[in-house]
Scaffold this motif. Structure first.
Motif, PDB file in Angstrom:
ATOM      1  N   LEU A 180       0.795  -1.118   0.082  1.00  0.00           N
ATOM      2  CA  LEU A 180       0.078  -0.039  -0.067  1.00  0.00           C
ATOM      3  C   LEU A 180       1.012   1.111  -0.023  1.00  0.00           C
ATOM      4  O   LEU A 180       1.838   1.312   0.794  1.00  0.00           O
ATOM      5  N   THR A 181       0.744   2.186  -0.814  1.00  0.00           N
ATOM      6  CA  THR A 181       1.356   3.514  -1.113  1.00  0.00           C
ATOM      7  C   THR A 181       0.838   4.325  -0.593  1.00  0.00           C
ATOM      8  O   THR A 181      -0.632   4.743  -0.913  1.00  0.00           O
ATOM      9  N   ALA A 182       1.208   5.472   0.310  1.00  0.00           N
ATOM     10  CA  ALA A 182       0.538   6.547   0.787  1.00  0.00           C
ATOM     11  C   ALA A 182       1.638   7.743   0.809  1.00  0.00           C
ATOM     12  O   ALA A 182       2.772   7.450   0.941  1.00  0.00           O
ATOM     13  N   GLU A 183       1.242   9.095   0.871  1.00  0.00           N
ATOM     14  CA  GLU A 183       2.102  10.074   1.046  1.00  0.00           C
ATOM     15  C   GLU A 183       2.858  10.138   2.353  1.00  0.00           C
ATOM     16  O   GLU A 183       3.760  10.366   2.374  1.00  0.00           O
ATOM     17  N   ARG A 184       2.009   9.712   3.145  1.00  0.00           N
ATOM     18  CA  ARG A 184       2.421   9.695   4.579  1.00  0.00           C
ATOM     19  C   ARG A 184       2.175   8.445   5.637  1.00  0.00           C
ATOM     20  O   ARG A 184       1.113   7.831   5.389  1.00  0.00           O
ATOM     21  N   LEU A 185       2.756   8.286   6.712  1.00  0.00           N
ATOM     22  CA  LEU A 185       2.638   7.212   7.467  1.00  0.00           C
ATOM     23  C   LEU A 185       2.843   7.554   8.899  1.00  0.00           C
ATOM     24  O   LEU A 185       3.814   8.170   9.252  1.00  0.00           O
ATOM     25  N   ILE A 186       1.942   7.351   9.825  1.00  0.00           N
ATOM     26  CA  ILE A 186       1.754   7.725  11.134  1.00  0.00           C
ATOM     27  C   ILE A 186       2.029   6.227  11.831  1.00  0.00           C
ATOM     28  O   ILE A 186       1.644   5.392  11.728  1.00  0.00           O
ATOM     29  N   SER A 187       3.159   6.263  12.561  1.00  0.00           N
ATOM     30  CA  SER A 187       3.343   5.277  13.527  1.00  0.00           C
ATOM     31  C   SER A 187       2.777   5.571  14.974  1.00  0.00           C
ATOM     32  O   SER A 187       3.483   6.161  15.780  1.00  0.00           O
ATOM     33  N   ALA A 188       1.919   4.865  15.376  1.00  0.00           N
ATOM     34  CA  ALA A 188       1.233   5.105  16.853  1.00  0.00           C
ATOM     35  C   ALA A 188       1.140   3.817  17.437  1.00  0.00           C
ATOM     36  O   ALA A 188      -0.109   3.237  17.534  1.00  0.00           O
ATOM     37  N   VAL A 189       2.303   3.274  17.745  1.00  0.00           N
ATOM     38  CA  VAL A 189       2.173   2.072  18.573  1.00  0.00           C
ATOM     39  C   VAL A 189       2.477   1.873  19.547  1.00  0.00           C
ATOM     40  O   VAL A 189       3.079   1.073  20.209  1.00  0.00           O
ATOM     41  N   GLY A 190       2.022   2.904  20.340  1.00  0.00           N
ATOM     42  CA  GLY A 190       2.389   3.099  21.869  1.00  0.00           C
ATOM     43  C   GLY A 190       3.563   3.869  22.204  1.00  0.00           C
ATOM     44  O   GLY A 190       4.008   4.698  21.470  1.00  0.00           O
ATOM     45  N   VAL A 191       3.568   3.904  23.557  1.00  0.00           N
ATOM     46  CA  VAL A 191       4.912   4.958  24.189  1.00  0.00           C
ATOM     47  C   VAL A 191       5.926   4.254  24.870  1.00  0.00           C
ATOM     48  O   VAL A 191       5.453   3.185  25.213  1.00  0.00           O
ATOM     49  N   VAL A 192       7.139   4.798  25.094  1.00  0.00           N
ATOM     50  CA  VAL A 192       8.094   4.285  25.979  1.00  0.00           C
ATOM     51  C   VAL A 192       8.421   5.379  27.075  1.00  0.00           C
ATOM     52  O   VAL A 192       8.319   6.385  27.023  1.00  0.00           O
ATOM     53  N   CYS A 193       8.499   4.531  28.271  1.00  0.00           N
ATOM     54  CA  CYS A 193       8.787   5.494  29.496  1.00  0.00           C
ATOM     55  C   CYS A 193      10.226   6.285  29.213  1.00  0.00           C
ATOM     56  O   CYS A 193      11.075   5.637  29.016  1.00  0.00           O
ATOM     57  N   ASN A 194      10.082   7.545  29.706  1.00  0.00           N
ATOM     58  CA  ASN A 194      11.348   8.168  29.761  1.00  0.00           C
ATOM     59  C   ASN A 194      12.168   8.054  31.163  1.00  0.00           C
ATOM     60  O   ASN A 194      11.993   8.724  32.033  1.00  0.00           O
ATOM     61  N   THR A 195      12.725   7.024  31.100  1.00  0.00           N
ATOM     62  CA  THR A 195      13.177   6.560  32.589  1.00  0.00           C
ATOM     63  C   THR A 195      14.846   6.648  32.382  1.00  0.00           C
ATOM     64  O   THR A 195      15.614   6.187  33.595  1.00  0.00           O
ATOM     65  N   GLU A 196      15.263   6.882  31.107  1.00  0.00           N
ATOM     66  CA  GLU A 196      16.936   6.788  30.995  1.00  0.00           C
ATOM     67  C   GLU A 196      17.494   8.131  31.063  1.00  0.00           C
ATOM     68  O   GLU A 196      16.895   9.222  31.386  1.00  0.00           O
ATOM     69  N   ASN A 197      18.725   8.003  31.761  1.00  0.00           N
ATOM     70  CA  ASN A 197      19.779   8.949  32.175  1.00  0.00           C
ATOM     71  C   ASN A 197      19.425  10.002  33.163  1.00  0.00           C
ATOM     72  O   ASN A 197      19.302  11.077  33.068  1.00  0.00           O
ATOM     73  N   LEU A 198      18.504   9.213  34.052  1.00  0.00           N
ATOM     74  CA  LEU A 198      18.029   9.723  35.478  1.00  0.00           C
ATOM     75  C   LEU A 198      18.825   9.531  36.350  1.00  0.00           C
ATOM     76  O   LEU A 198      18.732   9.755  37.808  1.00  0.00           O
ATOM     77  N   GLY A 199      19.770   8.371  36.363  1.00  0.00           N
ATOM     78  CA  GLY A 199      20.317   7.741  37.646  1.00  0.00           C
ATOM     79  C   GLY A 199      19.848   6.668  37.977  1.00  0.00           C
ATOM     80  O   GLY A 199      20.131   6.359  39.290  1.00  0.00           O
ATOM     81  N   LEU A 200      18.576   6.275  37.922  1.00  0.00           N
ATOM     82  CA  LEU A 200      17.669   5.322  38.485  1.00  0.00           C
ATOM     83  C   LEU A 200      18.253   3.951  38.691  1.00  0.00           C
ATOM     84  O   LEU A 200      18.199   3.449  39.516  1.00  0.00           O
ATOM     85  N   GLU A 201      19.140   3.431  37.554  1.00  0.00           N
ATOM     86  CA  GLU A 201      19.866   2.311  37.642  1.00  0.00           C
ATOM     87  C   GLU A 201      20.596   2.126  38.757  1.00  0.00           C
ATOM     88  O   GLU A 201      20.897   1.107  39.356  1.00  0.00           O
ATOM     89  N   GLY A 202      21.523   3.164  38.694  1.00  0.00           N
ATOM     90  CA  GLY A 202      22.509   3.191  39.719  1.00  0.00           C
ATOM     91  C   GLY A 202      22.090   3.247  41.338  1.00  0.00           C
ATOM     92  O   GLY A 202      22.650   2.854  42.035  1.00  0.00           O
ATOM     93  N   LEU A 203      21.008   3.865  41.153  1.00  0.00           N
ATOM     94  CA  LEU A 203      20.483   3.997  42.737  1.00  0.00           C
ATOM     95  C   LEU A 203      19.665   2.713  43.172  1.00  0.00           C
ATOM     96  O   LEU A 203      19.145   2.493  44.184  1.00  0.00           O
ATOM     97  N   GLY A 204      19.549   1.843  42.017  1.00  0.00           N
ATOM     98  CA  GLY A 204      18.720   0.323  42.403  1.00  0.00           C
ATOM     99  C   GLY A 204      17.246   0.603  42.409  1.00  0.00           C
ATOM    100  O   GLY A 204      16.754  -0.275  42.915  1.00  0.00           O
ATOM    101  N   VAL A 205      16.646   1.477  41.579  1.00  0.00           N
ATOM    102  CA  VAL A 205      15.348   1.897  41.651  1.00  0.00           C
ATOM    103  C   VAL A 205      14.880   0.501  40.713  1.00  0.00           C
ATOM    104  O   VAL A 205      15.222   0.136  39.665  1.00  0.00           O
ATOM    105  N   LYS A 206      13.761  -0.328  41.183  1.00  0.00           N
ATOM    106  CA  LYS A 206      13.261  -1.433  40.690  1.00  0.00           C
ATOM    107  C   LYS A 206      12.301  -0.872  39.547  1.00  0.00           C
ATOM    108  O   LYS A 206      11.602  -0.094  39.516  1.00  0.00           O
ATOM    109  N   MET A 207      12.541  -1.742  38.504  1.00  0.00           N
ATOM    110  CA  MET A 207      11.983  -1.462  37.163  1.00  0.00           C
ATOM    111  C   MET A 207      11.167  -2.721  36.689  1.00  0.00           C
ATOM    112  O   MET A 207      11.438  -3.691  36.997  1.00  0.00           O
ATOM    113  N   ASP A 208      10.075  -2.395  35.887  1.00  0.00           N
ATOM    114  CA  ASP A 208       9.416  -3.409  35.258  1.00  0.00           C
ATOM    115  C   ASP A 208       8.854  -3.353  33.992  1.00  0.00           C
ATOM    116  O   ASP A 208       8.093  -2.127  33.679  1.00  0.00           O
TER     117      ASP A 208
END
Length: 480
Positions: A276-304
């Motif tokens: 299928l050809t179109a002029e534009r494509l929108i990718s709307a497949v959800g979002v990702v949390c902004n948790t990088e580069n905050l120092g959370l890993e080094g502090l041992g903050v639990k993630m899931d």
């Protein structure tokens, strides 16, 4: 020596600034660290500006059908894409300035820059890596900047960003996220939208109304996957009647770029492919949390799975570190973030609080027709072992809906047959995003069908359908 606060909130979006204001009300010396724009994605690039665009589309739709209301129009209706986008951006700018005013009024300091938690109780702020996104949203005057700041309580409210699929990386020209879809240089004549959640469907609805040929590709069998299946099916029927093409149970496996177009290879659940050809494509497949580069890993903050784990009151496993909003997990909604933030700061203050019941958080999609819901779907209620009573009332049976020229829609309610407890409510049709709150209040008050049946709803209003749906669940419906 580091300047000291009681509370530092990282992120000035809906969750962050609301939490900051409530913190100030509770007597805390408070600061918000923000790197791009007060109000966050919701106010600047999400909830608010999309509603401004959709309002323009709604009015344009009515202009195209004046005869349905006994009206005439001189010449063919048209629109100025630049003016439509400008209005949307101006709405955001106005509210952005309002957030700054509210923080100043409540004596909340704004610290401009990128935050890094060096240790519990300490935040280092560096210069933003990129300037404010909007030209009309420069760095506010009089705010603080780079430096080290101390606070006993640090709340992470950094939100989320669009998820990127490998091979379908947005380039700002041919492949868009919602950022580019909100401020196009020109409206495309054809469009592919990957994903049929709220973001994907809202943009699909907007661009279809504005005249684009739109195809939505959804990997799951049902569009609007979090909604009740019956409601989603009715919405799909309306979308397709408007000329939208929907491919469910399908996925985009490849995207090729042309000079001013994209060609997508789409595979269905049986393995068959089409292009299928179109002029534009929108990718709307959800979002990702902004948790990088905050120092959370080094502090041992639990993630899931990319989000920060909390105890329901905003507290992480590391004392003094908290998380609210999108980074604390789904549902990723502005109103959830705001209430989560208030619960968090009131817990810090020592007030009596309790974790939010996520089943009582409403969801709204502002497409045409609108979709709104709260609580369990019919399928989920049955999965959980409930014996249910289900009520339905169609818009065509409501006088106000007919007078508005909006006879297509449905209100659906789900009750526990044993106790009369309202388990869920689901709607599709005109203005249902405004109606749903009635059921939210009812659920929070633990209202049963008896109270709802005896409640008096004004006439003529769309809200009468809410009453009739309850009546229908118990064999007492009047107007069908």
């Amino acid at each position: 020596m580091a300047e000291t606060y009681d509370v530092i909130i990282i992120g000035g979006g809906p969750g962050g600034y609301v939490t900051a204001i409530r913190a100030a009300q509770l007597g805390f010396k408070t600061a918000v660290v923000e790197r791009e724009h007060l109000g966050g994605i919701c106010l600047n690039w999400g909830c608010i500006p999309t509603k401004a665009l959709l309002r323009s589309a709604e009015i344009y739709h009515y202009m195209q059908h004046p005869q349905a209301y006994g009206l005439t129009l001189q010449g063919q209706p048209g629109f100025d894409p630049a003016a439509v986008v400008k209005r949307s951006r101006n709405v955001s700018a106005q509210l952005n300035q309002g957030v700054g005013f509210l923080l100043k009024k409540n004596k909340v300091d704004v610290i401009w820059g990128e935050a890094f938690i060096t240790k519990p109780g300490e935040v280092k702020v560096s210069a933003p890596k990129k300037p404010a996104v909007q030209p009309q949203n420069p760095v506010p005057k009089g705010v603080k900047g780079e430096g080290t700041y101390a606070a006993k309580h640090i709340i992470v409210a950094t939100g989320a960003r669009p998820r990127v699929l490998p091979g379908i990386e947005p380039d700002g020209k041919l492949i868009w996220t919602y950022f580019e879809a909100m401020k196009p240089d020109a409206f495309p004549k054809s469009l592919i939208v990957i994903g049929s959640g709220a973001i994907g469907i809202e943009f699909a609805s907007f661009y279809r109304t504005m005249g684009a040929e739109v195809t939505v590709v959804e990997v799951l069998p049902q569009i609007l996957p979090v909604e009740d299946a019956e409601i989603a099916a009715l919405a799909r029927k309306r979308f397709e009647k408007q000329g939208m093409k929907i491919l469910s149970g399908a996925k985009v496996t490849k995207v090729e770029k042309g000079a001013n177009s994209v060609t997508a290879t789409i595979q269905d659940e049986k393995g068959a492919t089409q292009t299928l050809t179109a002029e534009r494509l929108i990718s709307a497949v959800g979002v990702v949390c902004n948790t990088e580069n905050l120092g959370l890993e080094g502090l041992g903050v639990k993630m899931d799975r990319g989000s920060i784990v909390t105890d329901g009151l905003g507290r992480t496993n590391v004392p003094g570190i908290y998380a609210i909003g999108d980074v604390a997990g789904p549902p990723m909604l502005a109103h959830k973030a705001e209430h989560e933030g208030v619960i968090c700061i009131e817990t810090i203050k020592g007030l009596h609080t309790h974790a939010m019941d996520k089943l009582k958080i409403p969801g709204c999609t502002y497409c045409n027709p609108q979709v709104a819901s709260v609580g369990l779907t019919e399928a989920k209620a049955k999965e959980q072992g409930y014996q249910v009573k289900v009520g339905r009332f169609p818009f065509v049976g409501n006088g106000k809906a007919i007078a508005l020229g909006e006879p297509d829609g449905l209100v659906k309610t789900i009750f526990d047959a044993k106790t009369g407890k309202l388990l869920g409510a689901h709607m599709v049709g005109a203005e249902v995003t405004e109606l749903i709150q009635g059921y939210v209040v009812a659920m929070n008050l633990e209202t049963t069908e008896e109270e709802l049946i005896h409640a008096v709803f004004p006439h003529p209003t769309l809200s009468e359908m809410m009453h009739e749906s309850v009546l229908d669940a118990y064999g007492r419906v009047i107007h069908v």
